[in-house]
Enzyme design. Structure first.
Site, PDB file in Angstrom:
ATOM      1  N   GLY A  42       0.857  -1.247  -0.057  1.00 53.57           N
ATOM      2  CA  GLY A  42      -0.044   0.118   0.169  1.00 53.57           C
ATOM      3  C   GLY A  42       0.653   1.279  -0.013  1.00 53.57           C
ATOM      4  N   GLY A  44      -0.470   4.609  -0.016  1.00 52.34           N
ATOM      5  CA  GLY A  44      -1.328   5.694   0.679  1.00 52.34           C
ATOM      6  C   GLY A  44      -0.591   6.582   1.630  1.00 52.34           C
ATOM      7  N   LEU A  45      -1.517   7.248   2.277  1.00 48.20           N
ATOM      8  CA  LEU A  45      -0.671   8.258   3.292  1.00 48.20           C
ATOM      9  C   LEU A  45       0.067   7.385   4.513  1.00 48.20           C
ATOM     10  CD1 LEU A  45      -3.363  10.916   4.083  1.00 48.20           C
ATOM     11  CD2 LEU A  45      -1.112  11.087   2.814  1.00 48.20           C
ATOM     12  N   GLY A  47       0.986   3.843   4.102  1.00 50.79           N
ATOM     13  CA  GLY A  47       1.959   3.127   3.548  1.00 50.79           C
ATOM     14  C   GLY A  47       3.165   3.864   2.951  1.00 50.79           C
ATOM     15  N   HIS A 268     -21.481   8.105   5.543  1.00 48.01           N
ATOM     16  CA  HIS A 268     -21.117   9.418   5.198  1.00 48.01           C
ATOM     17  C   HIS A 268     -22.408  10.084   4.795  1.00 48.01           C
ATOM     18  CE1 HIS A 268     -19.511  13.482   4.451  1.00 48.01           C
ATOM     19  NE2 HIS A 268     -18.392  13.051   4.790  1.00 48.01           N
ATOM     20  N   SER A 286     -17.962  16.998   0.105  1.00 47.96           N
ATOM     21  CA  SER A 286     -17.379  17.259   1.399  1.00 47.96           C
ATOM     22  C   SER A 286     -18.200  17.758   2.555  1.00 47.96           C
ATOM     23  CB  SER A 286     -16.085  18.367   1.482  1.00 47.96           C
ATOM     24  OG  SER A 286     -15.663  18.661   2.574  1.00 47.96           O
ATOM     25  N   ARG A 339     -21.270  12.196  12.048  1.00 46.01           N
ATOM     26  CA  ARG A 339     -21.693  11.523  10.808  1.00 46.01           C
ATOM     27  C   ARG A 339     -22.839  10.497  11.066  1.00 46.01           C
ATOM     28  NH1 ARG A 339     -15.668  11.007   7.926  1.00 46.01           N
ATOM     29  NH2 ARG A 339     -15.593  13.022   7.455  1.00 46.01           N
TER      30      ARG A 339
END
Lengths: 658, 252
Positions: A42, A44-45, A47, A268, A286, A339
């Site tokens: 991974g 992403g942020l 990994g 969400h 968002s 949420r």
């Protein structure tokens, strides 16, 4: 197999645990670091940050991602922002407050020590990202701007227009590319993990498939890090990218890793409603829109009916005929309620027949009053790109008519069980970011996913992984070991089995069928009957899948149906464990709402006006634990292992946002 | 519902010679996205015994930069400021014929059908598109104020999603806009100054080594860019490059 779920939480006062643990953690001699190979799955942020930082420290790193470039990991899609307890706004924020908000937001189902550490390192993340050149929003004085986000009563969210995830990931990707260039990281894009290899019970390697040539190969290392994201696509429709999958985590679970709290999924509240059965994914708008937008449906079903049939438009509905249901039910948090609470409230009004959008599954998010108050140009500068995105997808101008939104699956709080060092119950296997279960309890607060991914990758794992590596002889595992040969053979035979079925249904048709079942019975609201129905139906889907799926083409070249098939096969197995977890958790908490467990008029808390009827009812005495599931094969139910949650510092209370 | 004809580039592997194939795309809902239209067509291809059309895609909301189709000769179609995945079928008319090809450039070899290899862009970033700051060594984020104007300009350049449309749109397959966006993003910030000269020299040299062409000021790149990044950044990069080159030669 028996397990001792030792969370390895350091002793001592909460606010000193992490400092003490850093001091007590093992160090690896700089000359020895290069002898250790770490496999990071991974990019992403979590990994990407881990791979870059471990390489900076001197470890040899191999990083794998299924995308064509590490820059495309799904972290990129996060819009709203990243929380940090900087208190730059002088509005009363602190590490303590961020910690408390996160624990409470998670409905008291996360570990105190992990959450406190997250709040502590949040401040370092912002420093690091700014130093990398991440262009956060700034004020005219040149200092960083903040906003309040997703139910927080302080402004602690840092943001980069509506593209915070993108900017943070690009910063992380650049750090990763820098290390690739220096030779510290060997990058394997378009490569998918298909199995985890254990040598003497330790995670020492992985089996991967090259998505271009189809070649299945082995990689050996001294430790494995999985930062492979969440499992939201088990629902087929979600805001996750099309490729997001549970395969890496599930393959680890099949090798003995425990899967914790799989039933905690986050819905969400602000997504664009579903429009048809050809739909492939849902688009998130968002949450920052809730800062100025007001959420409503008509008070009467008749008006809703007219809106659905487009006989009238939203602006023709008089104020007295509108039900601003979040403001009504939760006066102090209003449209910014958390949420899970906002999503369920939207579902309730739609279930009452007051939903809008052609399907009846939608509520309005209206900027009429904000535009009057602030002027259209302010609204445009705050939300211009989001309004434009809405217009492109929905084909309607939100400056003229309110947006239509509906909740959608967005994030999964559950994940592989890890201890304080982020190591799973399999020695050597570390799990970061959304893929682990550790920090968000039963519900994640807005702008906290980016924070956790980067905290795990930049600041936690570089320290804690040494505690494992220090016990290991570097380079002990080799791809010539029999464990690798065997795992490779198993992988090849599974691929060939899939290719040989040649049935009558597409992979997507199975995925859609599974997703619908999960959405209906294991989605925003669950009950015993529905979950038992799923546990009956899912094995039938699995059975049919392995007899009737059609995967055209061969295995020795790019084959997207084959890739999807492997992922869907794993989703089907995983879905069963998810339903077991939801069924056994006889309470409601955060993203897990069991209709049997809610406050009613008979409860004193409701009579006193503290909480509204219909709110989630926790049972702390019986369910104050982490549920970690052991996979026992498809023919047997999984085994539940419990890690009790001990609150030394905060007192779990009823989560009222009234 | 729309009835369309698709002309699609099919190529099994990078070694094969490809060709344009024709497909009927009947009964396509106008609300579907362009990629959902391809999903529908692919399901029909699979059910009739064929192999689906391969294309890159992931987030399907215009931010990951995976999707990369040349539609009727224009990367990401003629619509301004959007990616392939953000196109909706309501933009097409009944009976239209749509030509779908991969992003073409010498440095982008075809992997399969509409999928190309864009790793050359990663190598340009690896050559210098970063600020070298070790994790943990950063100073407090507010210790370096940055004027809002600079921060906003840096952001405009940083909005690049690395899709490669600028390169595919250019008759020279130039990667100038992509490279310039990164040079400009980091060059606008005080943190980016120490490596400013080294960065621009390394990145431009890598760009040349990958086989991307030169810029001849036609600005097709800006027109195709889904994030509408301005060609002004190219001018800025050229200025930085010249100045860095002179300094380099004076020092050596």
């Amino acid at each position: 197999m028996s397990f001792v779920l030792d969370s390895k939480i350091p002793a001592g006062p909460l606010d000193q645990k992490w400092s003490k643990h850093k001091m007590d953690s093992k160090l690896i001699n700089p000359a020895n670091k290069r002898k250790f190979t770490i496999l990071v799955v991974g990019s992403g942020l979590a990994g990407g940050a881990a791979a870059a930082t471990l390489s900076e420290l001197g470890y040899k790193v191999k990083c794998f991602c299924y995308q064509d470039s590490p820059r495309r990991a799904h972290s990129i899609a996060a819009q709203g922002g990243i929380n940090a307890a900087k208190n730059y706004q002088n509005d009363g924020d602190s590490v303590r407050r961020l910690f408390y908000d996160t624990i409470k937001g998670g409905d008291f189902r996360s570990r105190e020590a992990n959450v406190h550490r997250l709040a502590e390192v949040s401040v370092n993340i912002i420093d690091q990202c700014v130093a990398q050149g991440v262009p956060f929003a700034r004020e005219y004085g040149g200092l960083l701007d903040n906003r309040s986000f997703g139910g927080a009563q302080v402004s602690r969210t840092f943001y980069a227009r509506g593209q915070t995830g993108q900017q943070l990931l690009i910063g992380c990707y650049q750090a990763l590319e820098k290390e690739i260039h220096k030779g510290g990281v060997e990058m394997h894009p378009r490569t998918e993990l298909l199995d985890l290899v254990l040598v003497d019970g330790h995670a020492k390697g992985i089996i991967v498939r090259d998505l271009v040539t189809g070649k299945v190969s082995s990689h050996a290392g001294d430790a494995v890090i999985m930062a492979t994201g969440g499992y939201g696509n088990v629902f087929f429709l979600s805001t996750n990218a099309m490729g997001c999958n549970v395969t890496a985590a599930w393959r680890a679970a099949r090798r003995g890793a425990l899967f914790a709290n799989p039933c905690y999924t986050q819905i969400h509240p602000t997504c664009i409603p579903v429009s048809g059965d050809y739909q492939s994914k849902l688009t998130l708008m968002s949450e920052s829109l809730r800062n100025d937008g007001r959420i409503w449906v008509p008070k009467s079903k008749e008006t809703a009916e007219k809106l659905r049939k487009k006989q009238i438009t939203a602006d023709q509905v008089a104020d007295d005929d509108r039900d601003y249901f979040l403001e009504r039910k939760y006066p102090s948090f209003g449209n910014l309620s958390p949420r899970d609470i906002s999503s369920r409230a939207a579902k309730e009004v739609c279930d009452e027949g007051r939903g809008i959008a052609p399907t009846g599954l939608g509520v309005y998010l209206d900027f009429r009053d904000a535009t009057k108050r602030l002027g259209e140009s302010t609204i445009r500068s705050r939300y211009g790109n989001l309004f434009q995105m809405y217009d492109k997808i929905a084909g309607e101008d939100p400056y003229k008519q309110p947006m239509m939104i509906y909740p959608a699956v967005h994030y999964t709080m559950g994940g592989l069980w890890v201890d304080y060092n982020l190591m799973s119950n399999i020695p050597g296997l570390h799990v970061l970011g959304e893929a682990n279960f550790s920090d968000h309890g039963a519900n994640r607060l807005g702008a906290s996913a980016l924070m956790q991914g980067l905290a795990d990758g930049y600041f936690v794992i570089p320290t804690t992984i040494a505690n494992y590596l220090a016990t290991q002889k570097p380079g002990s595992a080799s791809v010539n070991d029999s464990a690798f040969k065997q795992a490779e053979e198993e992988t090849n035979s599974r691929v060939n089995q899939l290719l040989g079925i040649n049935g009558k249904r597409t992979v997507d048709s199975f995925h859609r069928e599974l997703g619908l079942l999960m959405w209906d019975n294991c989605g925003m609201a669950r009950n015993k009957e529905g979950l038992e129905e799923n546990l009956k139906r899912i094995p039938e889907i699995r059975e049919e899948f392995w007899q009737n799926v059609r995967i055209p083409g061969a295995g020795n070249l790019a084959n997207m149906e084959l890739e999807k098939a492997g992922r869907v096969a794993d989703f089907i197995e995983f879905a069963e464990v998810m339903c077991h977890d939801a069924l056994s958790r006889e309470e409601s908490c955060g993203g897990h709402f069991r209709t049997e467990h809610q406050y009613t008029e008979a409860d004193p808390e409701v009579q006193s006006g503290f909480i509204a009827s219909g709110e989630a009812k926790r049972h702390d005495d019986t369910f104050g634990y982490v549920a970690a599931w052991q996979y026992n094969g498809n023919d047997q139910a999984p085994t539940l292992h419990k890690e009790p949650l001990i609150f030394e510092d905060v007192h779990p209370s009823v989560r009222s946002y009234k | 519902m729309l009835n369309l004809t698709l002309k699609v580039w099919r190529q099994k592997t990078s070694q094969d010679t490809g060709s344009m194939e024709t497909y009927d795309a009947k009964n396509i809902p106008e609300e579907a996205s362009f990629l959902e239209m391809l999903d529908i067509v692919n399901t029909r291809i699979i059910m009739s015994g064929g192999e689906p059309i391969h294309f890159d895609h992931d987030c399907r909301e215009g931010i990951c930069g995976s999707c990369s189709l040349t539609i009727n000769g224009v990367p990401h179609s003629k619509e301004k400021g959007i990616t392939t995945c953000q196109i909706h079928m309501r933009k097409f008319k009944e009976g239209d014929t749509i030509w779908i090809e991969p992003f073409r450039a010498r440095a982008f070899p075809v992997v399969r059908d509409l999928i190309v290899d864009r790793s050359a862009m990663d190598r340009i970033i690896a050559a210098g598109g970063y600020i070298d700051v070790r994790t943990g060594s950063a100073v407090d984020a507010n210790s370096i104020p940055i004027s809002k104007m600079d921060a906003d300009s840096a952001f405009d350049a940083a909005a690049c999603i690395g899709c490669g449309a600028c390169i595919a749109a250019c008759k020279n397959s130039s990667a100038m806009l992509f490279t310039a966006a990164k040079v400009s993003h980091l060059g606008h910030l005080p943190q980016g100054q120490p490596e400013r000269d080294k960065r621009v020299l390394s990145m431009v040299r890598q760009m040349d080594a990958e086989g991307f062409g030169n810029c001849t000021n036609q600005y097709e790149c800006e027109a195709a860019c889904p994030k509408e990044i301005s060609v002004d950044h190219i001018a800025r990069m050229n200025r930085d490059f010249t100045s860095a080159l002179i300094k380099e030669q004076l020092i050596s």
